[in-house]
Each structure stands twice: as structure tokens, then as C-alpha cells.
Design a protein around this motif. Structure first.
Motif, mmCIF file in Angstrom:
data_model
loop_
_atom_site.group_PDB
_atom_site.id
_atom_site.type_symbol
_atom_site.label_atom_id
_atom_site.label_comp_id
_atom_site.label_asym_id
_atom_site.label_seq_id
_atom_site.Cartn_x
_atom_site.Cartn_y
_atom_site.Cartn_z
ATOM 1 N N ARG A 172 0.832 -1.279 -0.085
ATOM 2 C CA ARG A 172 -0.022 -0.050 -0.160
ATOM 3 C C ARG A 172 0.773 1.119 0.196
ATOM 4 N N LEU A 173 1.741 1.198 0.837
ATOM 5 C CA LEU A 173 2.803 2.376 0.774
ATOM 6 C C LEU A 173 3.548 2.643 -0.418
ATOM 7 N N VAL A 174 3.986 1.503 -0.818
ATOM 8 C CA VAL A 174 4.996 1.728 -2.201
ATOM 9 C C VAL A 174 3.970 2.043 -3.393
ATOM 10 N N SER A 175 2.779 1.485 -3.236
ATOM 11 C CA SER A 175 2.042 1.966 -4.662
ATOM 12 C C SER A 175 1.678 3.150 -4.598
ATOM 13 N N SER A 176 1.322 3.658 -3.463
ATOM 14 C CA SER A 176 1.019 5.379 -3.123
ATOM 15 C C SER A 176 2.123 6.273 -3.426
ATOM 16 N N PHE A 177 3.406 5.860 -3.469
ATOM 17 C CA PHE A 177 4.256 6.626 -3.519
ATOM 18 C C PHE A 177 4.722 7.078 -5.038
ATOM 19 N N ASP A 178 5.709 8.220 -5.087
ATOM 20 C CA ASP A 178 5.969 8.594 -6.383
ATOM 21 C C ASP A 178 6.689 7.435 -7.435
#
Lengths: 243, 371
Positions: free
Chosen positions: B292-298
Motif C-alpha cells: 500500500r505504501l509503495v504503490s501510493s509513492f511517487d
């Protein structure tokens, strides 16, 4: 006066007090055996008597061994001196038994007066030996008492001195602790007055940020943001309390 | 004989306790890093102390119990060992202080327990009475403002002069200087906190809190064992100890043999399969949070944060977890997972580092703000 002198004095005294009897005279009286007590035994017995008396008198006192020994030696020296004073060797040679008896009686009275006792009856020649021993014991006891009092006074004085020194030390400790507290307060006050980027010289924060570190700027920003977030929390909390 | 020049001698006569607390330089301030955990709390201090205590508070239930226990209040293992004689309270749930969600007498007791636990932590830190205490306390990534305020309030009651609350995974990240392009996973008993670091203080969108953590594994393990060995008698505390002892079997050939009473008789039970199954439940939960955190990152920098995933906290010591996570990340493009040094103290170490590097003027402002 040394131990040899004491022995000589005792020998002179005993010689003056003794009577001479020939063997024939003794045989005529039916005496076949004579017990002999030499000078060393008498001298040794006198010393033991003095030591025992002193030990008895000092037993109630909590004294170190060296002090106890010093008292005993001093008592012995006093005893020796008293014998020397009362039975001066130069006068002994010409002193008759009657004169010696008078001297001893005078000495006994002097000691009794010293300790507040009633004057005693002069010694009879036949009682002399026992009386001399008893007098020596009393003298030793009186000496012990005097020495005990001296030591008590001296120990009390030492104790008082130590107590005074301890009091002074405690006062200084209190002052130093107060000074330390004041220093802490001053340091805390200085922190408020000091710009934050000088914090790295603050001894109480030895890991303060190093301006040379490549992370200095980033960390400074993060720390500032964290502080602001917590300050807001604090203000919210204070607002809640006030409201 | 004394004179005024004898201060050196005087200093020698001053009782050592006036100057000594623990090792390290003696100053007027001691800094604490506190990882306030649901199961265990850790503290690291600027005077060199590092301690862990179970986040459990126990009060003897009556005078007889008080005599038996020998103390007016006990903590951690001592509280659990005396739980039959004590009123035992866990002041934290899901990583947060529980009392704000409670009411009435239960709330009061829980709040009191929180203060007592913090007091115990300060006591363990061997702080001198004349020292100021500044603490950075870790909270779950998604702790609310109320949760954080509750910590600050109780910290003040416990004798902490100034406190800051920080996201626990951020604290771990600060300890290892992973402040940019990294993900930190803090695995505790109550929560697993995952945080994305990109050079700023993490915002809400940078953090994920998973409530399935160590306690969840304990419960799952208890259910699985009860299902397979219905005759076995055990408590959740016995399960927790078994898990801590055997969690390493997840990725090894060792068998997990526990001794639980069966009809009152100590009996050895093989719980290897149940252990693997329960501990393995954490992996997909963590992977989901990381994804979730990776996919929402630049998107341009996603590969960077996937390449630096750090795991810490007591739960991170499960043998094989690092590799299981790394394998699981293949499905989201791959990545590298690292285990932080001293995982149990990582949060506390980060808190301490923050506390010491924080400008003194900040601390002073916080301390005097409420006066």
C-alpha cells in the motif's frame, strides 16, 4: 629506675627486716628444714601483683591494647619511683628497721589521704611485709584510677575534636550541594537564552547534532517539525484544560 | 586539621550517591527514549541504562495477597507470576493507552496503571531526584491526537518534566538514519506499524498500522492448539511464552514441543504445525501494508523504497520472517528486507537519539509551556 634497681631495693628492705639465726640455734630449736624464697621470686610476685591489680582496674574500660600496655608500664614506673622515693638506696644503708617502718607508715597515710580514706595505724614490724604488699596494691589501684581518669579526659577531648571536624565537613558538603544545584539552574537558564544551533556545546546533550554532518539540515528540519507537532498537542491539551 | 583549602578532601567525603546514578557523564538532565508497547516497554537513557519491562501492572487484591507479594504494586513478569493474588491490568491495547476508550472505574484503574507503568520506567532509568527528565515516547503510527495527549498527560504525572510523542516506526528509522527512501516495519504485540520515510516527518498517508500483531498470533495459536489438543490446558500467557521460544521454527526443521497439563498431568505436545501456521499469518498482513505504501509513492522512486525495507520490534526476531517477506515482495516487484540491530530496543534507541539531538531550547519550551 630499672628492674635491677627494684630488685636491689627489695633485697635491701628484706635484708633490713630479716633476723639472722645460726644453724646450731635452729637445730637447738628442733628446726631441721628451712624453706628458702629467693629475691627473684619476691620481685616477680610484686610485679604480678601490680599487673593483676591494673588489669582488674582497667577491665571495665574499652581501651586499645597499646593504651592498656602503656598504663601498665606507667604504673610500674610510678611504683618504681615511689619505692625509690620512699626507700632511697643512699639512705637505705643507714636506715634502721624502725626508720623504715616510719617511712612506710607515712607513705601509707599519704596515699590514704590522697584517696580520701581515714589515716591508718602505723605498721608493726611483724606485719610489714604483708602491709607493704597491700600498700603496693592500693597504690597501684590508685594509680590506675588516676590514669583512667586522664585517659577518659583525653579520649573525650579527641572525640569532641572529631565531632567538630565532622560538623564542619557536613556544613561544607551542604554548601557544595547547594552550589551544584544553583549551577544546574544557571545552566538550564542559559539553555533558554542560547540559540538552538549552539546546542552542540551543551554538555548535557553530548549527542547534539553535528553541523558538519550531511544529515544536519534534514535532521534539523525533522526535529523542528516534531517539536512543532508536540507543541501543538501541548497547546491543544492546555486549551482543553483551560476550557 | 581542616582549613579552607581542603575542598578536594571534602569532595572525597561527599556520599557517592550524590553524584552517581549509572555510568556516563553526570548532568542535570537525563534523556529517555521510551518504546511504550502493548506487551513490553523498553527504555534507553542518556546515562547508559537500557531496560525492558512487561506492560502489565498488578496490585495485590487484599492484605493477605499484599503480604504474599511483598510489594504494593508489581510489574511485568512479576505481575503475571502473581496474577492469582493481584488485580492485573494491561494499560495498553493495540499500541495505545486503553483508558481513553473506557468508562467509569475501569477507566480510572487503567489510567492509574498507565501512570504506574511510566513511573516504573522512570525508576528503571535510574534517574536522580535532582535531574530533569526529558523523554521521547513512541506511539503507534496511526495514534490519534487523543491517544498522544493521553501519553503526554500520564508522562507528566509520572514525573517526566517534558515529553514528546513520536511515531514508533519513525523512531526506529531515526535510530538507523533511514530518513530517506526507506520503509520501516515495527512489529509489536498490539500493532505492526509500517512507515514510509522520504525526508520529512511522516504524515498520516505515510503510515499504516495493522492491528494483527503478536497478540493476534497468540490468539490464533491458542485456537489452533485447542482445536488439535482439546484436552490440553493452557493460558494465553503460556502460549505467548511458547511462541517466543519456538517462533524460530517457522523456517527450520526444529520441532516445537511444549509441555501443557492434560487432566492435571504435564504432557508434551508437538505444536510445530500450529506455530508455523499462526506466525505465518503475519506475512501477508505486512506485505499488504508495504504494498500500500509503495504503490501510493511517487512511481519514479518506488523501486528505491522497495529496496530498503527495515524490520524491527520484538516480533521481527521470528526466524525466517525476513526471508519470507523478501520472497513475498517478489509479487510487488521485488525488494530488500533488512533486520535492524537490537530489534527490541530499536524504538527506544531512536527515541533516545531524538531526545538527545533535540535542541535544548525545544525541551525547555515544552517544559515551561504548561507552567
Amino acid at each position: 629506675m630499672n628492674q635491677r634497681d627494684i630488685g636491689m631495693l627489695l633485697e635491701t628492705e628484706l635484708g633490713n627486716a630479716a633476723t639472722t639465726h645460726g644453724v646450731a640455734e635452729l637445730e637447738s630449736k628442733g628446726i631441721r628444714r628451712v624453706r628458702v624464697l629467693n629475691r627473684e621470686r619476691l620481685e616477680g610476685a610484686a610485679r604480678v601483683a601490680i599487673n593483676r591489680t591494673l588489669r582488674t582496674q582497667l577491665s571495665g574500660l574499652d581501651l586499645p591494647d597499646e593504651v592498656r600496655s602503656a598504663i601498665e608500664q606507667r604504673a610500674l614506673a610510678e611504683f618504681t619511683q615511689l619505692i625509690s622515693d620512699g626507700l632511697a638506696p643512699e639512705s637505705n644503708a643507714s636506715t634502721r628497721p624502725e626508720d623504715l617502718h616510719t617511712l612506710m607508715a607515712q607513705e601509707q597515710r599519704r596515699v590514704h589521704d590522697l584517696v580520701g580514706g581515714a589515716p591508718t595505724t602505723p605498721l608493726k614490724p611483724s606485719e610489714r611485709s604483708d602491709e607493704v604488699v597491700a600498700m603496693e596494691s592500693r597504690m597501684a589501684r590508685d594509680l590506675g584510677d588516676l590514669l583512667e581518669n586522664d585517659w577518659k579526659k583525653e579520649l573525650a577531648q579527641v572525640e569532641t575534636n572529631h565531632r567538630n571536624q565532622l560538623g564542619i565537613l557536613e556544613q561544607r558538603i551542604s554548601k557544595l550541594v547547594r552550589a551544584l544545584e544553583s549551577t544546574d539552574r544557571v545552566l538550564e537558564h542559559m539553555k533558554v537564552q542560547t540559540p538552538s544551533n549552539v546546542n552542540n556545546v551543551d554538555e548535557s546533550s553530548p549527542a547534539a547534532l553535528d553541523p558538519q554532518s550531511p544529515l544536519f539540515e534534514k535532521k534539523s528540519q525533522l526535529l523542528s517539525a516534531l517539536f512543532q507537532a508536540n507543541l501543538e498537542l501541548k497547546e491543544l491539551e492546555d486549551g482543553d484544560v483551560a476550557g | 586539621m581542616l582549613d579552607r583549602d581542603h575542598d578536594t578532601e571534602i569532595m572525597d567525603t561527599i556520599p557517592a550517591e550524590l553524584f552517581d546514578s549509572a555510568s556516563g557523564p553526570q548532568t542535570g538532565t537525563v534523556y529517555l527514549g521510551i518504546d511504550l508497547g502493548t506487551s513490553r516497554s523498553a527504555v534507553a537513557t542518556s546515562n547508559g541504562v537500557r531496560e525492558v519491562v512487561g506492560s502489565v501492572v498488578g496490585w495485590p487484591i487484599d492484605a493477605v495477597a499484599a503480604r504474599l507479594v511483598g510489594k504494593s504494586v508489581v510489574f511485568g513478569d512479576e505481575a503475571l507470576e502473581n496474577r492469582l493474588s493481584c488485580d492485573v491490568i494491561r494499560p495498553l491495547a493495540d499500541g495505545n493507552l486503553s483508558y481513553p476508550d473506557l468508562t467509569g472505574e475501569e477507566r480510572e484503574r487503567s489510567q492509574h496503571a498507565a501512570v504506574k507503568l511510566l513511573e516504573e520506567i522512570v525508576r528503571l532509568a535510574r534517574v536522580r531526584k535532582d535531574q530533569l527528565v526529558y523523554a521521547v515516547i513512541g506511539a503507534p503510527a496511526e495514534a490519534t491526537g487523543i491517544n498522544k495527549q493521553a501519553i503526554l498527560d500520564r508522562a507528566r504525572e509520572a514525573g517526566i518534566d517534558a515529553a514528546m510523542v513520536v511515531s514508533e516506526p519513525f523512531s526506529v528509522a531515526y535510530a538507523i538514519d533511514a530518513l530517506d527512501d526507506a520503509i520501516v516495519v515495527d512489529i509489536g504485540a498490539g500493532t505492526i506499524d509500517i512507515c514510509r520515510l522520504h525526508g520529512t516527518l511522516p504524515e498520516v498517508e505515510d503510515q499504516v498500522t495493522i492491528s494483527k500483531a503478536g497478540d493476534f498470533v497468540d490468539q490464533q495459536l491458542a485456537d489452533l492448539i485447542a482445536k488439535r489438543h482439546p484436552e490440553a490446558q493452557f493460558t494465553i500467557n503460556m502460549i505467548k511464552k511458547a511462541k517466543e521460544r519456538f517462533s524460530g521454527v517457522v523456517d527450520s526443521d526444529e520441532r516445537a514441543i511444549v509441555t501443557f497439563p492434560v487432566n492435571g498431568k504435564p504432557t508434551e505436545l508437538d505444536v510445530t504445525d500450529e506455530m508455523r501456521q499462526a506466525v505465518g499469518l503475519l506475512v501477508p498482513e505486512i506485505l499488504e501494508g508495504v504494498q500500500r505504501l509503495v504503490s501510493s509513492f511517487d512511481p519514479e522512486f518506488q523501486h528505491r523504497i522497495r529496496g530498503r525495507v527495515y524490520i524491527g520490534g520484538g516480533g521481527s526476531q521470528i526466524f525466517g520472517l525476513r526471508r519470507a517477506l523478501e520472497e513475498g515482495m517478489e509479487s510487488i516487484g521485488g525488494g530488500n528486507v533488512f533486520l535492524v540491530d537490537e530489534p527490541v530496543y530499536a524504538g527506544a534507541n531512536g527515541g533516545l537519539k531524538l531526545a538527545r539531538e533535540m535542541p535544548a531550547s525545544y525541551w525547555d519550551s515544552l517544559r515551561t509551556a504548561g507552567e
